[in-house]
Motif scaffolding. Structure first.
Motif, PDB file in Angstrom:
ATOM      1  N   HIS A  82       0.833  -1.210   0.000  1.00 38.56           N
ATOM      2  CA  HIS A  82       0.000   0.000   0.000  1.00 38.56           C
ATOM      3  C   HIS A  82       0.866   1.259   0.000  1.00 38.56           C
ATOM      4  O   HIS A  82       0.605   2.198  -0.763  1.00 38.56           O
ATOM      5  CB  HIS A  82      -0.910   0.017   1.241  1.00 38.56           C
ATOM      6  N   ILE A 114      -3.052   3.739   3.382  1.00 38.16           N
ATOM      7  CA  ILE A 114      -3.657   2.472   2.984  1.00 38.16           C
ATOM      8  C   ILE A 114      -4.769   2.782   1.998  1.00 38.16           C
ATOM      9  O   ILE A 114      -5.602   3.668   2.237  1.00 38.16           O
ATOM     10  CB  ILE A 114      -4.224   1.719   4.218  1.00 38.16           C
ATOM     11  N   ASN A 139      -7.815  -3.486  -2.514  1.00 34.14           N
ATOM     12  CA  ASN A 139      -7.560  -4.109  -1.208  1.00 34.14           C
ATOM     13  C   ASN A 139      -7.743  -5.620  -1.277  1.00 34.14           C
ATOM     14  O   ASN A 139      -6.954  -6.374  -0.699  1.00 34.14           O
ATOM     15  CB  ASN A 139      -8.471  -3.529  -0.136  1.00 34.14           C
ATOM     16  N   ARG A 197      -4.801  -8.275  -0.574  1.00 33.61           N
ATOM     17  CA  ARG A 197      -5.040  -9.285   0.468  1.00 33.61           C
ATOM     18  C   ARG A 197      -4.853 -10.696  -0.091  1.00 33.61           C
ATOM     19  O   ARG A 197      -4.269 -11.559   0.557  1.00 33.61           O
ATOM     20  CB  ARG A 197      -6.456  -9.101   1.025  1.00 33.61           C
TER      21      ARG A 197
END
Length: 179
Positions: A24, A50, A57, A61
């Motif tokens: 990020h 972030i 995201n 992840r």
């Protein structure tokens, strides 16, 4: 034996969490996405940015989740966040070499404070890296590359938001150490 397994899991959790934050931060600092997509947070007592975009995201992840078992198995030599131009040619990379500690290291007094200090230092260096680097070309993209020290690690794939399968590059690295 349980202490070793717990140490492996703790190592993988700590490192994968750091890698997620680092991805990020690199995307923010190197302006791969507009700054408005990022929110300011704190990690290891350091301000970081972030991304707030749910699809990005989810992608990050998934990458981290795919790397974590390789970290637990001590198969990762280093992880690179590679910035590429619109022709998909790498223009810069941020490389994180992994070095696994022992169960005794992880369980030792002061380990977590030392580790947090070291990770904080890395995040601060990443935050300041933009002032040392040239601007990236327009329409730059990124990839995460995992260089393994073990041929047993296979390439992992993750799905993009469009449902396409993207390879998470996992390749064996040959040691350059002379005997």
């Amino acid at each position: 034996m349980d202490a070793i397994l717990a140490a492996d899991e703790a190592y993988a959790c700590i490192l994968s969490e750091f890698i997620e934050v680092a991805i990020h931060l690199v995307l923010y600092v190197r302006k791969i996405y507009p700054p408005g997509l990022f929110q300011r947070r704190r990690k290891y007592n350091v301000p970081v940015h972030i991304c707030a975009h749910p699809e990005l995201n989810k992608y990050i992840r998934r990458v981290v989740d795919d790397v974590k078992p390789m970290l637990e198995a001590n198969q990762v030599d280093h992880i690179a966040i590679v910035i590429k131009n619109k022709e998909n040619i790498p223009v810069e990379s941020f490389v994180f070499k992994t070095q696994k500690g022992t169960a005794n290291d992880i369980c030792s007094k002061g380990f977590s404070e030392t580790l947090e200090r070291d990770l904080r230092t890395l995040l601060l260096k990443l935050s300041g890296s933009d002032s040392l680097l040239s601007d990236n070309p327009p329409d730059s993209t990124f990839s995460v590359e995992v260089c393994t020290s073990d041929t047993a690690a296979a390439s992992a794939t993750v799905a993009t938001e469009q449902g396409q399968q993207v390879s998470l590059l996992a390749k064996e690295c040959k040691s350059n150490k002379s005997n």
